[in-house]
Structures are given as C-alpha cells and as structure tokens.
Design an enzyme around this catalytic site. Structure first.
Site, short mmCIF file in Angstrom:
data_model
loop_
_atom_site.label_atom_id
_atom_site.label_comp_id
_atom_site.label_asym_id
_atom_site.label_seq_id
_atom_site.Cartn_x
_atom_site.Cartn_y
_atom_site.Cartn_z
N CYS A 1 3.25 0.85 -1.16
CA CYS A 1 2.94 -0.56 -1.47
C CYS A 1 4.05 -1.47 -0.93
O CYS A 1 5.23 -1.24 -1.19
CB CYS A 1 2.79 -0.73 -2.98
SG CYS A 1 2.38 -2.43 -3.42
N ASP B 1 -7.11 0.85 9.44
CA ASP B 1 -7.97 0.20 10.44
C ASP B 1 -9.24 0.97 10.80
O ASP B 1 -9.87 0.64 11.80
CB ASP B 1 -7.20 -0.09 11.73
CG ASP B 1 -6.08 -1.11 11.53
OD1 ASP B 1 -6.02 -1.71 10.43
OD2 ASP B 1 -5.28 -1.30 12.46
C1 LIG Z 1 -6.38 -5.71 -1.56
C2 LIG Z 1 -5.66 -4.41 -1.30
C3 LIG Z 1 -5.11 -3.71 -2.35
C4 LIG Z 1 -4.45 -2.50 -2.12
N1 LIG Z 1 -3.98 -1.80 -3.18
C5 LIG Z 1 -3.41 -0.57 -2.98
C6 LIG Z 1 -3.02 0.24 -4.08
O1 LIG Z 1 -3.18 -0.11 -5.26
N2 LIG Z 1 -2.45 1.45 -3.79
C7 LIG Z 1 -2.26 1.89 -2.50
O2 LIG Z 1 -1.76 2.99 -2.29
N3 LIG Z 1 -2.66 1.13 -1.46
C8 LIG Z 1 -3.23 -0.07 -1.66
N4 LIG Z 1 -3.68 -0.79 -0.60
C9 LIG Z 1 -3.57 -0.22 0.77
C10 LIG Z 1 -4.86 0.52 1.15
O3 LIG Z 1 -5.05 1.64 0.31
C11 LIG Z 1 -4.81 0.99 2.62
O4 LIG Z 1 -3.69 1.83 2.77
C12 LIG Z 1 -4.69 -0.16 3.60
O5 LIG Z 1 -5.58 -1.22 3.26
C13 LIG Z 1 -4.99 0.30 5.03
O6 LIG Z 1 -6.28 0.85 5.15
P1 LIG Z 1 -7.52 0.00 5.76
O7 LIG Z 1 -7.10 -0.51 7.11
O8 LIG Z 1 -8.64 0.98 5.82
O9 LIG Z 1 -7.78 -1.15 4.81
C14 LIG Z 1 -4.32 -2.01 -0.80
C15 LIG Z 1 -4.85 -2.73 0.25
C16 LIG Z 1 -5.54 -3.91 0.03
C17 LIG Z 1 -6.11 -4.67 1.20
#
Ligand SMILES: Cc1cc2nc3c(=O)[nH]c(=O)nc-3n(C[C@H](O)[C@H](O)[C@H](O)COP(=O)(O)O)c2cc1C
Length: 328
Positions: free
Chosen positions: A103, A205
């Site tokens: 995070c 992504d």
């Molecule tokens: C609104 C939001 C909240 C997120 N909350 C968490 C979380 O609570 N724990 C975590 O490990 N990652 C969290 N992430 C990261 C996502 O799990 C992920 O690693 C990141 O969005 C990249 O993946 P994506 O490109 O498929 O969205 C969050 C991302 C977003 C956009």
C-alpha cells in the site's frame, strides 16, 4: 482447466479479484465470484485496529461462503501486533491470510506499514514469521516492484519472503512512488517468478482477456490478479473463465449491464452492516462505472452521484436504456 495450489488451497488458474479498499467490499466480491473470479481478498485490515477491537472488525473480517476462496488481508509494522491480528483473523476462518506490503497511501506508509516494509526486509521477514507461527491457513504477501525508481528490490524481497515462510507472493509491477501512474512492469514479475519457487501472482494493468493471457505468457506467473478493470465490469472475469473453460462468451448488452448494475446495488443494500443511506452512497460510483464508455454516460454522471434509493437506481437504468435506444 488448470489449477494452482497455495499451500493446501486449490485455485482455478483463471483470474483473481484484487483487494481494493472502499471498492471491493463484500457485495463486490460476491458479484465477481459469481462472474468467475477464482479468488477474492478482503480490503486491508489494520492489525492494531483488530487488537483494539475496532468497530469495523467484524464487517471487514467476515468471510461468507459466496466469497470463498477468500483471503483476509492485514497490515501493520509490528510483528507482535500482526501475530495477534492474525490470531483474531483465524476466528473468521479465511482460506488464506495475506499481508499487505504494497500500500502506497501516506497514512499507511508513514506508520512504516504497507510498501514502507519494502525498505526494511528484515522487519518484513519477522512479520511473516510471526504471522506464520499462528496461522492455520497459508500466508501470502502482496507487494510492489519496489519503493522508488532508485530502490527496485522486488526480486530480493520475494526471496526473503519465501525464506520467511510465505506460501505465495503477489507482485504489482509499480513502485510505491508511482502510486497508480505510469505502467506496471511485467519484467519485474517475470524476474520474481524466476527467482522463487512459491506461486507468484502477477498484478497490474490487466484489463482484458488478451492482457491477462499476456501476463501469463510473458511473466510465467501462476495466477493473474485484476483490480481496476473490474470497475462496473465483473464481465471481465466471465470472459477469462469462459476462455479457460472452453465455454462460449457473449459480451453483455447494454440491457445486461443495467440489469447487473441493479443486481450489484441490491447486493450492496442486502449487506447487514449497511443501512440504505450508506449503501446508496456507496452504490453511486459503481452506477457510474457501469455506464462508463457508453453513449451519454457523462451526462448521467450527476444522476448517478445523487442516487438516494433503489427506486432512483431503477429509474436511472430505465432512462439510460431509453437514451441508448433513441441513439441507436
Ligand atoms: C481503490 C483501490 C484500493 C486498493 N486497496 C488495496 C488494498 O486494500 N490492499 C492491497 O493490497 N491493494 C490495494 N489496492 C491495489 C490493488 O490491489 C492492485 O494492486 C492495483 O490496483 C493494481 O492492479 P490493477 O491495475 O489491476 O488495478 C487498491 C487499489 C485501488 C485502485
């Protein structure tokens, strides 16, 4: 259909739903599971909050059958608090316990938690060992490419996590400094996969079936995890699941999108912790996501953000469909 194993937990090798605080709540996780997500993870839960019986604990930690297989994800900087937090999580019977070391939010990193732990692998290892010592389920760690452009250490960090006893790792191919900007680096995920022998979950992504297949083939990862591309689009999981199951996938019509939007809002409303006011407030962003990219979506945004009741949502869906039919 192929499967992977994280400890004794068997998962379909399709696509998992990423943890997303304030987005991927229970209603969202249930919906994505119904559409084929093979695995879900809770929103991040503070280990100190757990130890001090924060009033949100039960809401965050409850695992319903419809969300399984599901991990509870905890964060913190102190091995002892993390161990006690993990022990409390056990009473909610998750399938997996995930530790957040990725995070980038200031509130979390300023307390030496989340991705700040990538700067302190020794402490991170102590946390994994402490959590492992108490956990009855597999323990996984989710982290990033590194802290910054000058501190890219996902490979070494993954090795340390494996040695400390982690049963799998999830890697998001961005540094903490990047937050969500730029693009996610598949090379780092590939390098992590080559360096460790525990399962590696690739994340960042992936926004379509083809980018999911690219993530699998380029990095060799064991499982793909999808976050933001599922906004208003649980269909992405169905498409991926159909592909691996040799099933036929039909993309949703606009009518189907509106039907699922209403179903999603009903799911939010049916969660016992949320009264109608809170549920509808939370439903607003989802409603606008279901319309994104469709004709007239921008003009409907304000209406999405003023939803107060389920009847408002039904009228919104009807009017949006009327506009689509007039336009076609
Ligand atoms: C609104 C939001 C909240 C997120 N909350 C968490 C979380 O609570 N724990 C975590 O490990 N990652 C969290 N992430 C990261 C996502 O799990 C992920 O690693 C990141 O969005 C990249 O993946 P994506 O490109 O498929 O969205 C969050 C991302 C977003 C956009």
């Amino acid at each position: 259909m192929e499967y992977i194993s994280i400890g004794n937990v068997k998962l379909k090798k399709t696509a998992a739903l990423a943890p997303m605080a304030s987005v991927a709540d229970r209603a969202y996780r249930i919906l994505c599971r119904e559409f084929g997500a093979c695995y879900t993870v809770s929103e991040l839960i503070s280990s100190k909050g757990l130890c001090y019986s924060d009033k949100k604990t039960a809401e965050l930690c409850t695992v319903t059958e419809k969300e399984r297989p599901m991990a509870l994800q905890i964060f913190g900087d102190d091995p002892e608090f993390m161990k006690r937090g993990a022990e409390i999580c056990m009473s909610y019977h998750p399938d997996i316990l995930d530790i957040n070391m990725g995070c980038p939010v200031p509130k979390v990193v300023n307390n030496n938690s989340g991705s700040a732990l990538m700067k302190d692998p020794d402490r991170a290892a102590k946390i994994v060992e402490a959590v492992k010592s108490i956990s009855e389920v597999p323990v996984t760690v989710k982290f990033r490419k590194g802290w910054s452009r000058d501190m890219v250490n996902a490979v070494e960090f993954a090795e340390v996590m494996e040695q400390a006893g982690a049963d799998a790792v999830t890697v998001h191919g961005r540094t903490k400094d990047q937050m969500y900007s730029g693009s996610s680096d598949m090379d780092i995920i590939k390098q992590v996969k080559q360096a460790v022998s525990i399962p590696v979950i690739g994340n960042g992504d992936v926004d379509s079936l083809s980018s999911c297949l690219d993530m699998y083939s380029y990095t060799g990862c064991d499982l793909v995890m999808i976050g933001r591309a599922s906004y208003g689009n649980p269909f992405i999981f169905r498409e991926i699941d159909c592909y691996f199951d040799n099933g036929e996938y039909t993309p949703p019509t606009v009518e189907k999108r509106m039907e699922i939007m209403l179903y999603h809002i009903e799911l939010i409303l049916s969660q016992p912790e949320k009264d109608e006011t809170r549920a509808m407030r939370e439903a607003r962003k989802h409603a606008s996501w279901y319309m994104k990219g469709l004709y007239g979506a921008a003009a409907f945004r304000n209406r999405c953000y003023s939803l107060e009741t389920f009847d408002d949502a039904k009228r919104l869906a009807e009017d949006f469909l009327k506009l689509q039919h007039e336009h076609s």
